[in-house]
Structure formats: C-alpha cells, structure tokens
Scaffold this active site. Sequence first.
Site, short mmCIF file in Angstrom:
data_model
loop_
_atom_site.label_atom_id
_atom_site.label_comp_id
_atom_site.label_asym_id
_atom_site.label_seq_id
_atom_site.Cartn_x
_atom_site.Cartn_y
_atom_site.Cartn_z
N CYS A 103 0.99 -1.12 0.18
CA CYS A 103 -0.05 0.25 -0.05
C CYS A 103 0.85 1.52 0.04
CB CYS A 103 -0.97 -0.47 1.00
SG CYS A 103 0.04 -1.26 1.98
N ASN A 119 2.32 -0.17 6.26
CA ASN A 119 3.00 -1.14 4.53
C ASN A 119 3.49 -1.95 4.46
OD1 ASN A 119 3.98 -0.53 2.27
ND2 ASN A 119 4.58 1.81 2.97
N GLY A 120 3.16 -3.10 4.26
CA GLY A 120 4.53 -4.11 3.49
C GLY A 120 3.57 -5.20 3.60
N MET A 132 23.34 -28.76 -10.92
CA MET A 132 22.74 -29.25 -11.40
C MET A 132 21.44 -29.15 -10.71
SD MET A 132 23.90 -30.05 -14.23
CE MET A 132 22.06 -30.13 -14.91
N GLU A 156 21.72 -14.86 -16.55
CA GLU A 156 22.25 -13.81 -16.40
C GLU A 156 24.23 -13.00 -16.31
OE1 GLU A 156 23.22 -12.42 -11.46
OE2 GLU A 156 22.74 -13.88 -11.49
N LYS A 162 17.25 -22.90 -6.28
CA LYS A 162 17.63 -21.95 -5.07
C LYS A 162 16.80 -20.57 -4.84
CE LYS A 162 21.81 -20.39 -7.44
NZ LYS A 162 23.01 -20.46 -7.27
#
Length: 1626
Positions: free
Chosen positions: A110, A341-342, A588, A1008, A1076
């Site tokens: 919010c 808010n959170g 993997m 990335e 992960k």
Amino acid sequence: MSSVQSVVGRPDVVPRLLYSSSNARDLVFVDFVGLGCKFRRSRRKLGVSSTTPSARGLLGRNNWSSSSIRAVLDLERIGTSSSKVPSHSDDDSKPKVANLEDIISERGACGVGFIANLENKASHDIIKDALTALGCMEHRGGCGADNDSGDGSGVMTSIPWDFFNDWAVKQGIAAFDTLHTGVGMIFLPQDDELMKEAKTVVENIFKQEGLEVLGWRRVPVDTSIVGFYARQTLPNIQQVFVRIGKEENVDDIERELYICRKLIERAVNSEIWGNELYFCSLSNQTVVYKGMLRSEVLGRFYFDLQNDLYKSPFAIYHRRYSTNTSPRWPLAQPMRFLGHNGEINTIQGNLNWMRSREASLKSSVWRGRENEIRPFGNPKASDSANLDSTAELLIRSGRTPEEALMILVPEAYKNHPTLSIKYPEVVDFYDYYKGQMEAWDGPALLLFSDGKTVGACLDRNGLRPARYWRTKDNVVYVASEVGVLPIDDSKVMMKGRLGPGMMIAVDLKSGQVYENTEVKKRVALSNPFGKWVTENLRSLKPVNFLSATVMDNEAILRRQQAYGYSSEDVQMVIETMAAQGKEPTFCMGDDIPLAVLSRKPHMLYDYFKQRFAQVTNPAIDPLREGLVMSLEVNLGTRGNILEVGPGNASQMILSSPVLNEGELDTLLRDPILKAQALPTFFDISKGVDGSLEKTIYKLCEAADEAVRNGSQLLVLSDRSDEPEPTRPAIPILLAVGAVHQHLIQNGLRMSASIVANTAQCFSTHHFACLIGYGASAICPYLALETCRQWRLSNKTVNLMRNGKMPTVTIEQAQKNFCKAVKAGLLKILSKMGISLLSSYCGAQIFEAYGLGKDVIDIAFCGSVSTIGGLTLDELARETLSFWVKAFSEDTAKRLENFGFIQFRPGGEYHGNNPEMSKLLHKAVRQKNESAYSVYQQHLVTRPVNVLRDLLEFKSDRPPIPVGRVEPASSIVLRFCTGGMSLGAISRETHEAIAIAMNRLGGKSNSGEGGEDPIRWKPLTDVVDGYSPTLPHLKGLQNGDTATSAIKQVASGRFGVTPTFLVNADQIEIKIAQGAKPGEGGQLPGKKVSAYIARLRNSKPGVPLISPPPHHDIYSIEDLAQLIFDLHQVNPKAKVSVKLVAEAGIGTVASGVAKGNADIIQISGHDGGTGASPVSSIKHAGGPWELGLTETHQTLIENGLRERVILRVDGGFKSGFDVLMAAAMGADEYGFGSVAMIATGCVMARICHTNNCPVGVASQREELRARFPGVPGDLVNYFIYVAEEVRGMLAQLGYEKLDDVIGRTDLLRSRDISLVKTQHLDLSYILSNVGLPKWSSTTIRNQDVHSNGPVLDDNLLSDPEISDAIQNEKVVHKTVTIYNVDRAVCGRIAGVVAKKYGDTGFAGQLNITFTGSAGQSFGCFLTPGMNIRLAGEANDYVGKGMAGGELVVTPAESTGFCPEDATIVGNTCLYGATGGQVFVRGKAGERFAVRNSLAQAVVEGTGDHCCEYMTGGCVVVLGKVGRNVAAGMTGGLAYILDEDDTLIPKVNKEIVKIQRVLAPVGQMQLKSLIQAHVEKTGSSKGSSILKEWDKYLPLFWQLVPPSEEDTPEACAEYEQVATGQVTLQSA
C-alpha cells in the site's frame, strides 16, 4: 499558487490541484506512499489540451481489454482444502492454530501517510489535504479486473464532534457529551432483515454492559461511483452513538468500548451473517472511514468527508494494493490503530504464539475480564489486521503506542554503534522484551495513532522508502515519495529520511515532534529494564567440544544406520562441513522423485520444502547484510506480556540454537529451568499399526504433566545406551511438532521451551524444520560424534599429514560443523525475509508434500499439504525400515549409499541419468526416429518420478490422422531454453543453443551475465560449417544468429547495458531460480575468465555472487516499477517475470499481472543450476504441476489470465511433459538441462568445479575444445519433441495445441501403486475453474503492454531532439517534471542505444528538468546524454546507466542547507556500467549498489553504501550509514570522515581502509570534487577545495584486494611511462 502552469512543450500537463489556504497552518504532514500501488499510468493523454484532465485521464485507466472480465468473488478462496479449516463456532475455548492456507490467500501492500497540526487545532482543511494526498497516490494502488474496484482506501481522524452534534440537533437528540460518548463506524449486512438482527445483537450487548445507545446514523454515501465487484459486497454503513456513564477516565472508556466490540464479535460468530458485521472503529477518540474504493473517490463516496463541519487536528490516510483478487471491505485500511504498508513474513508463527499466550495474559486494568477479549488473532484476516489487533491489545492494556510498536517491531539493535554508545537504555529495553515477544518480522512501514499521539516507524531492514521535510511555517511532511504535493522550496527548512528501524512521533497535546532516539529513550527510561536484565537474564556459558569419540566405530555405524544416515550424508554433508566450515556446494538440479513417490525410505524432513519470499516481500541478504540478523534464542517461561516486572526477564539466553553435549548438560542441571527429559521411542512389540499414534499421545501427556509441575524446559531425546530392535525412535520432527501443538492447544506453550537431543539431525534443513515446528535448540549428538570419528580416522589423518587437506583439530572440526549449520540457518531465514531466529521459531515456514491429514493434524497443524499422503502407520513403517538395518544379521560393515545426491547404479532413480543421456545423444546425433522412440520408451517405463507421472490422458473425441494436426514448425515456436548464464556454461554451449533456437523460431535465454555484441548480427561468412566470426563452433549455416531472444535481468545486473536491453525480443526479470529460490546466483572465481569478466564488467578470477532479489524487486510495486523501466527502454520487448512454484504463488502471480508483466514463468523445484548449496537444491520450492495449476486458476478467477502468457519449466524431457503442462494451463514450455544434454552434456554433475569433461560447463580452453555439440543436434531434438506432441494430439482427436490448453478434464489419475502410500490426492491438479476468454495463440500474439503516454514520448517527438539523435548534433532543452513521470530518459536512451550502441553516439542531448522526478530518473543513460535535475528525485536514480552525466541539485533558492538534505532516494546507480553522477545533497540506502564503472560524488548516504561494487569510483563528502562496502570486490571509494566515526561503520570482510596517499589517488579525488563543484555549485565541495591540505588527511580510501596494485591505491606504484597516468583503471 496558481493551479495550472503551462509547461514547455506540454500544454496537456496539469499539476495536481491541491488545496492550499493562504494562512500558514501548523501542520505535520506525513505521507508514506509505501508499498504497492505504483501503476502510475500517467494522466497525460497526448493531444488533449484541456486545462483540467477528465476524471478518466486522472485515473489512468489501462484499456487493455474491452471484453468485460468476470472475477469470482469467493472471499474464502482457499482451494480444495477449506474443509480442513475448523470453523470458529466449534469449541471456542481451545486455541486454534493458524492455517497457512488462510494466510497466503491474503497479501497486501500500500501507500500511507499522515498530517497533524502541532497546535492540535481541528480544521476541515486537514481532511481536504488528506483526500488530495490520497488522490495523488492513485498510482500506488491496485485495481481489480474491472479496473474500477480499488483494493481499498481510507482515512482515520479524530471524532468531528461539531459535525455529529449538528446532526444530532437536527434529529432531536441532545448534543453529545464528548467525554462520555463512543462512536462506532460499522459495516452491517446488506439484507434489511439481517441488518435489523445485527443491530439488535449490537444494542443488546451495549445494554448488558450498561451503556446507553443514543442513536443510529445511516452514513450517507454515493453508491454510483463504486466499482462492479465492490458493489457486490457493499455493506450497509452506519454509525452508532453510545454513552458510557460509569467511567471518567479516557483509557477506561476506550477499554469498555473494546470489551463491547470483542463481545459483539464473539456473539455474531455463530450467525450466518457473522462475517458481514465489522467495526471499522469504536472509540471515544478516533473514527475510520474506509472502503473497497479507489483512493480518489473516497471523498466522493462518503458525503461526510465533504462537509465543512467535519474537522480534525490530524488524519492518517491509506491506499491498499492487494496482490490477490478478492479485496474485502473490512481489510481496507487504516485499521483501528495502524496503517500498515508491507508484509509480515512470520505471521503464522506470530499468530500461533499469540494463541498460546491467551491463557497467560492478565492485567489489573481489565478487572478480571481477560476471558471476554479473546481470541487475539484471526488467521482469516490479513497480516496487517492481526498486527493491528495485537498492538491494540497492548495499547488498551496501558502501553503507549510507541512502546507497543517497539515491542512488536524492534530495530536491529545488536552491534549498533550509535545505540550501544549513546543509548544503552534502549538496548536494555529491547533485550528485556526479546524473550517475551517474538518480533513481527518483515518489510513494514507503520503509521499509528490512538487519537493522542500520531507517529510512524520503519522495520529493521528499512526496505520501505520514507522521506520527510519541514517548512518555515512549522509544517513537517513525511512521504515515501517526494513531489506528492507542490511546495515552494524556499520555505523548506530541512529535508531528511526515515532510515531502518527509525521512528517519529507527534504528541498532539503538547505539540512536540519527537525524532527517533528521543522517542525510544523516553520509552526505555519508563522502567529500570537494564537492572532487571542484568539481575535475571542469564547467558549459557559455552562448553568445550569433546576431544574423543564416545562410542566405538561399530556402535556409531549401527546408530547411523538406525537413524537413516547414508554414506552421502556422512561424506558429502557432515564431513564437508567439518572440514571447511561451510555447506557443501553442488550443481544440476534435484532430479530424484519426491520423497512420497520414491521407492527408497526417506527421513521425515524430506517431505517438507522451505518456503521463500518472492515479489510480495523481499528475501534479505545474510552474506552482506548480516548485521540485521541474529540466531539468539531465549529459553524458559515467557511471562505475562501485559505486566512489566523483573520476573519476566528470568530466562536463559543462547547465542545460537546449536548445542554440544556439554552445553545440553548445563541446561539439564539448571535449577531454575528444572529441565525434564522425555525419551522418544515407540514400542512395536505388539505390532506396528497404531503404535506410533499411541506413543505420541503418551509423550504429549508426559510433556503436559512436566510443564504443570513447573518444568520450563522439555528435552525430547532419542539418545539411549543401547538401541532395542522393538523400540524404534519416533522421527524427532514428529515428536517436536506434536508436543509443540499439544502445548499450544492446552494453553501451556508459554510456560516451557522445547529442546531436541537427537541423532536425526545433521543438515541445515533438519535444523530449520525442527526450529520452524517449535524447538528452541538442538543438540545433534550423532552428527558431532560423526565429526569426531572422521577427524580421528586414518584416512583423514593421512590426508592432513600429506597436505592434501587443511589441518583441523578435533574440536575445530566440530566447531566448523556448527559454524556451517549456523550460516545455513541464516540463509534459510533470509530466503523468507526473516531476520531473527526467535521469529522463525514455531513460524512453520514450510509446506508438506506427501503427508496425510492425520500426520499434519497431530504435529504440523496449519501447514499446507495439498496432495495428502502418508498416514501415521505408513510413516511408522518407513521409520522402521531404517531401524531394522541396524539389527539384521547381514548388516553391512559400511553405510549404504542411497544415491539421493549423486546418481549411482542401484541407488535412487535420477531423471537425468547416464542411460537417458546416451539414448538421447544417439537419437539427435544420428537423426534417427527409431532411436528417439527408444528414448521415449525409456521415459515411459521409468519409475514414478514426478507428480505428472501419476496422470494420464483420456479423450472425449475419436483419434484423427496426424496430417490434420498443426505442423511441428508452429509447435516449436512455443519452446524456450532455460536461463543458463554464460559463465556457468561455456561459450560454445551457450552459442550452440542460441543458434539452434533461432533456427527453429523458439527462444533461447541469455541467463545472467550480458551478451557479446558479436552475436547480434546474422552470420554471412560460413564455409563448410565454420565461421571466422565464431571460430570455436562447427555445424553452422549462413543466416544463423547466435543472439538470445530472451535477455535476462537478474539481481546482480551483470552485463545489463542499454544496448543489451534494446537488442532483446523479450526481457526476463529473474526473481527466483528453481534450484535455489530466494538466493542470488553464484559463479566460482575460477570460472570468471577474462572473457566472462569483460562481459560482466568485473575482475577476472574474483568470484561473483549476486545479491538475493531485494534491491529493486523487493515488493510488488517495485517490481511493477522495474517492469515499467524495461518497457520504457525497450517498448517492443515483452517483459517476463520468473517465479518458482510454492503454495500461494497464484496470489503472487495476480500481483505480477496487475504490475503489467507480459509473461509469467513458473519454474519447478527441479530446475538445474551451475552452483548452489546442496540444501537449497534439495529442500526449497515445489513441483511445477501445483504451481502452474494454482497460477492458471487464480488468474482466471481474477479475470487476469488473458493479460499474460504462462510459461513453465523444470525437468521437461519429452512431448508428454509438454502436453501435460498444456492441459494444466501453460502457453509456452521451457527446457533446461535436457537442452544441455542434447548438445553433449554427460551429467557428470561437476559443473561447479570448472572440470566438465566435455567442455559444456567449463571455462578452461583445453576442456572447451572437447565440446561435441552442433546446433543441428538440438534442432533435431526439438523437432522430435514437437512431432511427439503432434502424435499425442492426433490420438486425442485435437488439431491444435490451443484446443487442449487448460483442459484438465482431459487428464485422469493413472492406476498405479506406489510403494509408500495409496493416499495421494491429485484432485487439486484435476480441478477446473473455467477457460480463458481468448485462445492461447491470441494471448501469445497480443501487443507488448504499454506504459501509456510518457514524458519521453513528448521529448522524442520534439523536432530538435530527434534531429540531434538522427544526425549526432548538440541540443539544449528545459522541461518541468512531476513525480508521476517515472523512468524519464529511459526511452530516449533506448533509441540512442539501438542506433549507436553503448558508446557510438557523438552528439549531445543536454536536457534540464525542474521539479520532483518520479522513480528511476535517468535510468539506462548512454554517453552523450547530459541530464540535469533542479529539484529532487525518488528511488533508483541512474539505475543501469552506461554513460553520460547526471546532475541533481536543489531548486534555486532553498531555505535549507543542501548538504544536510536528502535529495535522491534509495538504491541509486544500481548496476551502473558507466557515466558520472553528481548529487548536491544526501542519498538514501544502498547507494551505488552493484556499480560496475560509474563515478559518483554525493554529500552523504544511508546504510549499505557501495554494496557489491565491482568497479568505478564513489566519493562521499559527508556522513554514511552502517555496513559500508559490504561485498565490494572492485572499484574505489573515498569517504570524508570529519568526526572519526567511519571505521566502525565499514564492513571489513573484503576492503582495506587507508588514507589517500597515492598521488594518482589524490588527483582522482581532487578532480572529481572539482567537477562536482563546477556542475552543482556545491558549497561543501568548494570549502574542501579551498582548504585542500586540511581536508585531504580526513578522507579514507576503501580498497578491495583487486585494486590494491592500481596507481590510485598504491603509493609505491612506479610510473612506468612518464606522464601516462590513467585516472581510473577500468
């Protein structure tokens, strides 16, 4: 102030009309536009030049679909398992445990703020201002699928007595006695009959309490402006006035009203309309007007708020953004005390502990009526509502609001340089309460008021922005965005920000404003907390580890067998931890079956997966921001929190939950704790069935009795002198959970702590499970014994003697093991965004896969177990299968290897196994269809491995010939490969995969780490399959391109430059990775070759660790902002958001869809990775089948499914997988590991070592030369998969994939018997809530979502600017900017980068902006762009900039001192790769995080400055916050330290601190300051230059190891060639 100004080139822009009155009022204006709600589709409609934009324009509708969209308004959308939730009417006396399913279906975020008059003068203007400010926050709110129902907004004010008296007189009621009257604002049932019933109940309870009901008032509202969904649930809104005659004191009157409200809530619980009655407020001080409304219509909906008689000295306002669908009227905020808010991450544990407290809470102020105000929590309400009710309880029991919030949301006070030196009493206060109230932990900005005090505080991580400023007429503003109100800068006296853990409070009676430490000091001095703590709180003294084994090798082996250890656990986990002191890394993914599907016995822990934060709240960073985290635990009784006294501090404090045998003995002997040991073995001599359950009940009874007899510590122990064949140990997790739940239900949990003394605990996941389900500490005696045995073994001794292994002592080995466990625990906590172990304890942050209802109900009550599973008897048999191994005659002389981690013949089945890769290689290399069908057959006959193996297709149509099915060439367009980074895999593999996907028209993913520009052009020089452009590849063709269609933006921003982004077809934001989730990526140092380092703008050989996803994607509205930024820089690229399956992902995905994403990708827990801790690979995330189903169905229910393409990946191997995913709702399909296997990977599973035998995942030249793959192999594979899909479609009788997407009715359960249980329930996957309105192809082919009209478009359409870009000329412009103009310059930068690349532009765009800039100002700048801002800016200034110049200075004449003012927000220069930034003023938190090459000068920063920097240079001419240079592996920082306070604030893990001695460094510093003065006119800078000799010795230089030999940092540096001094070594 004129309300309309003409703006250069922008006649259509109207600044917001704000009420302003000529007389200067004494106001404190606080505006926290905290979380959520940033869909600022700007109100600029191009070409409209009317001076007042239409209301529609202001609303910023996005007209993305004309079709009306229906959402299902089922308020309790809890999936299939709502039957499990006990209704409140049954037995109200027993505390109920919070249910995770209730909690995850309500998430909110919010914008909030407050205004307060310091002279306590009431006026109507304050209400007008609050409503105006609320209207200015519309862009921070969420709207439902009808784009008209807001998620909620409201205001809290003091009671406007004049207004109500005026009404009363007209009604013929006497004027109210303001001291003795309470006002209730009530939502009543819509139905008239029910409403009358409800009013009768309310009146009866008031009468019975002796209160007189003076009258009811129907609140006048305008229902015509309510959105469609909101109108469906619109309540009947009335006010009730009651007289309290018997009390004189305000607090007592408020308490009486509180009791009445609680009694009414309880009385209506049993009624069918019970959930339709809700009190917004019932008080003598404050009243709340709120509703499921968009913020700017709140004032039009409630006519009262327009009335001039409605006056108040303060107002709190709030705008909600709910990530899930069905926002409900009562959940709008403000609540009765708080505007929140959170997100509270620990909510499940907090609720359970509050329930447990119900029995022990007593206070004299309640005069014995405590029973009438229970229960204290409601799992079906939102986290904010629960925090509010807990705060309300504390405040009504006599605490001040500030104290209540310090108890509930404490700051990170440990090792805090300022607090410990200047305010020790505050530390004592926190220490006193730490053991009594677990922190409500998570990102939060809280506003609070009880009508006498108004205030605000920020959570310990400060992950919500908050800025404030004060004007000369004594008005203070606090806002999470600057620019929400136009203010004349010459009137501003100061500008600042609320940092992590800070608080600000306004006392309305005295007119005082108290800042952070003043507030806390006043609270902390109210009692002698320090004395109580020193006298009563005891610390456990550390005891040395044992120096010899206790048992002989055979006894150790038998116990390891009995308790379920495998040789992998001992060698790969325990011994690695003992030798290295850190968790083992592996690679993997997790390709073994879920524990419940496996044929091998598993420990109970393996049925649990850790939950993790994604999007709605941030993961935190245990590696670099560990200063906010703590593993401390308090043992002993937790006293009555309502009373304050020395007795409450009588506890034992442990520095961590890992105990050795000696420490456990100390606890057992402690006279105050009176520990009681409870053995945990069950007796099977009379048969297995029922034995486990019986013993659990007995154990719980014994625990109960021990606590009632005064024991404060229960030690559950499976240690025995000699194990007996007929008395196996209960799984310790089951024992801990059962005792914990039993004590909660009997109201005894607060009286004692639980400690486990167990052999069944050796990995970090085991510790986390035990703590999460209620244990406070664990003594892992068998794991410690195993460490000792390993250290004493001949093999280890020889390895150490020969120098093959670092030498450690036997004590050191055990210390290392414990150290690794602690580091692992911190990481598991941080994944969920939790900082304190004390909040994690009992918080149950797990979901179960494969446990039945009876197991869940007895020990893990409230946890989600969607697919059901094992019964207690089946669990007993599984436990027994381990136990018997220790007693059989042919017991092996060594531990068995179950093959759970590494594949081995005879071990556990692995999906990616050598046979499978051989068959696949054969099929794709020979291009042989019969070989592919052998591969297919192998997959069909494999053991059950994943949930979809339990399903099969059934059809409602006859088969058709394959010829009628859509061609393979159109099916492959839906295929993508996984985000594997160049670095984790070799250049050869990466390029071969990209070329193959481009040939097919599918999409490959850059991963990335950027991309080499050489790959962006099609090849034209191929001869015989070879090209000089890419000489290391074979099998090429002319026309191939090696570019990745999907370019990834991850939390490390490695390689993200403007040119990289504009060359993407799609841009993927990586929030989480299947292997992960909740952690950042890692690339081992030996894989960072010179080539990789160049692409990533980092240093060769230095390991790269990405932060967890929390810098600019830590909340739903920040993610919406990043999506906006990316659409801004490349309007042609679709933006995708990658999530990982977990319970509650549907809620998250709804928020992402509202955030304007084009694609949502769901990854399963079984995705691959180049390097990750073993426990993360194995124990986090869920199966994609469940995640996809939940996402698809939630989006359909919310009418959002057509907005987004759903893509899914995780363990895909064949056409069967594709069709399964399609039936569950996916449009596109991702292949990761299998694509690598097709290009040559042999699953050696050593990616993290850089030694890949076939050069797939290695950067070593000699290994890369062995790379066998050609692009054609992968093309063949995907064609086979598509043909397989065609064959199956023909079998089912369907012509197109479109026709089966979302058709779960084509699936049915296979008749298949599992080894462990027949109780799996797949009804959740098979359920159906309907189909999308559009076909999958229509959804996939829709246009990229737009940002709407933006300021950059106006600039680009300016003929001078477009001419300058086209013909590389110089241009000067000046433009006005407002806070709704976000990501300004991003689109211009994209146009320049597309035409000229990152460095080729020779023109100059000199643009000056005046005003308050919105978020991401100056993002992705390119060289040649010189941007100036006179005014101030919000978060993310200069994000990802690659060049150019960015100057921010205050407006011309200011009333404040610029160097003391905060004028740019948090996380500036995130991931910058070049350019220069000059800021005259201070910046917020995390300045220059992950900066690679930019240079910056700033006059002060918040915490975490220069975090994760890998290059560039930062100069700070002022004060900095804590934790400077954490994770800084490159670049330099110069910090001015005038009062000698810098050293304790620096994170010394990597950088060294020195004075600026090298002449080149001095020159660099001086020239940057000179440039700063010249460009900003900084007075601070010029005084430094005037007295250079005085200031130079006050600068510190922060130098990471990679920069130590550079001329700037090294005074002895020899100038090689005279006169050639480079200013910055790149």
